[in-house]
Enzyme design. Sequence first.
Site, short mmCIF file in Angstrom:
data_model
loop_
_atom_site.label_atom_id
_atom_site.label_comp_id
_atom_site.label_asym_id
_atom_site.label_seq_id
_atom_site.Cartn_x
_atom_site.Cartn_y
_atom_site.Cartn_z
N HIS A 127 0.82 -1.22 0.00
CA HIS A 127 0.00 0.00 0.00
C HIS A 127 0.85 1.26 0.00
O HIS A 127 1.89 1.35 0.65
CB HIS A 127 -1.00 0.00 1.16
N ASP A 148 6.35 2.17 6.18
CA ASP A 148 5.07 1.46 6.13
C ASP A 148 4.16 2.26 5.19
O ASP A 148 3.63 3.29 5.60
CB ASP A 148 4.49 1.37 7.54
N GLU A 198 -5.24 1.13 2.70
CA GLU A 198 -4.92 0.09 3.68
C GLU A 198 -4.96 0.63 5.10
O GLU A 198 -5.41 -0.07 6.02
CB GLU A 198 -3.53 -0.49 3.39
N GLU A 199 -4.49 1.84 5.31
CA GLU A 199 -4.40 2.37 6.68
C GLU A 199 -5.77 2.56 7.33
O GLU A 199 -5.86 2.72 8.55
CB GLU A 199 -3.63 3.70 6.69
N ASP A 250 4.00 -6.14 3.56
CA ASP A 250 3.86 -5.03 4.50
C ASP A 250 4.93 -5.18 5.56
O ASP A 250 5.66 -6.17 5.59
CB ASP A 250 2.44 -5.04 5.10
N HIS A 295 4.65 3.28 12.68
CA HIS A 295 3.71 4.39 12.77
C HIS A 295 4.30 5.59 13.51
O HIS A 295 3.57 6.43 14.03
CB HIS A 295 2.39 3.95 13.41
#
Length: 351
Positions: free
Chosen positions: A71, A188, A222-223, A243, A323
């Site tokens: 993603h 990410d 995706e998030e 991922d 994150h």
Amino acid sequence: MTYQPNTKETMQLIQILTEIPSPTGNTTVIIQKIAEYLERLNVTYTKNHKGGLIATLPGENKAKHRMLTAHVDTLGAMVKEIKADGRLLLSLIGGFRFNAIEGEYCRIETSSRKTYSGTILMHQTSVHVYKDAGTAERNERNMEVRIDARVSSAEDVKKLGIGVGDFVSFDARTEIVEDEFIKSRHLDDKASVGMLLRLIEHIQKEKLSLPYTTHFLISNNEEIGYGGNSNIPEETVEYLAVDMGALGDGQSSDEYTVSICAKDGSGPYHYGLRKHLVALAEKEEIAYKVDIYPYYSSDASAAIHAGNDIIHGLLGAGIDASHAYERTHKDSLYYTEKLLYHYLFSEMVEE
């Protein structure tokens, strides 16, 4: 077949990707850049209505297909409120906490695509003024954006064209350290996107023939949970999400190996596919770790929840400080890209 990934070039591509803002909901620019990359390679692709991109490489077996996904959407925010003093309050996009972005530079993009720079700060930042500067809660009322413009009222801000719902992206601050580490926001999942693009480029330039027609989905939601849950061709048997591997206490993954996920918050991944990936890693002398991510889901789990009858798996580079301001090592990228290569040329799992 042997394949030796060039991690220096992979990291350079990842840096290009991370420096293009693409918070979930505002990914048009980076999807177009990826489309242009594929066009230079004469790779066929389509775009879905959600804005994601699906590249397809034909294979010898056209009855059974594979799909790999990574993603390109990232964490971000939107303007929630314009305060009376000209500061902005935020509504977060994706699963993270305000402490992860305190002090970060950001960009506010107006609906007319004009951008302004800013800094995300606690309202009570100055220790010379606020006794609770260190203890006040980092939340949606205390964290605000200081715009780099001469504004002192909500009206001043509105005159700039900034309004509620405008996207706010966080500066990636990507740095490649002596061709060893790459540290950045949004590894990410732009690290995975970079690796898939490099593999597609290698296959095209070397005129290699895949055993199965293979689709590469660059998803863009995706998030928020539904990037890869649709547009899966009915011939698809295996679906592999690429991922990040999550690092921390109790985890086996690290920054120097490829992480193969056995289970995450959505439940176990397909046992047969997981064992197949492990067997490939051992055969090709690829350093790997099998891991479980307790607070995690992927495009593959989203595809399963959507009712797709597929074999689903998950692997990726080990990413520290997920994150937040993330980091990984060239070895993790090397082993991940190498395992993906051998997976693409392997036989399918026996169902």
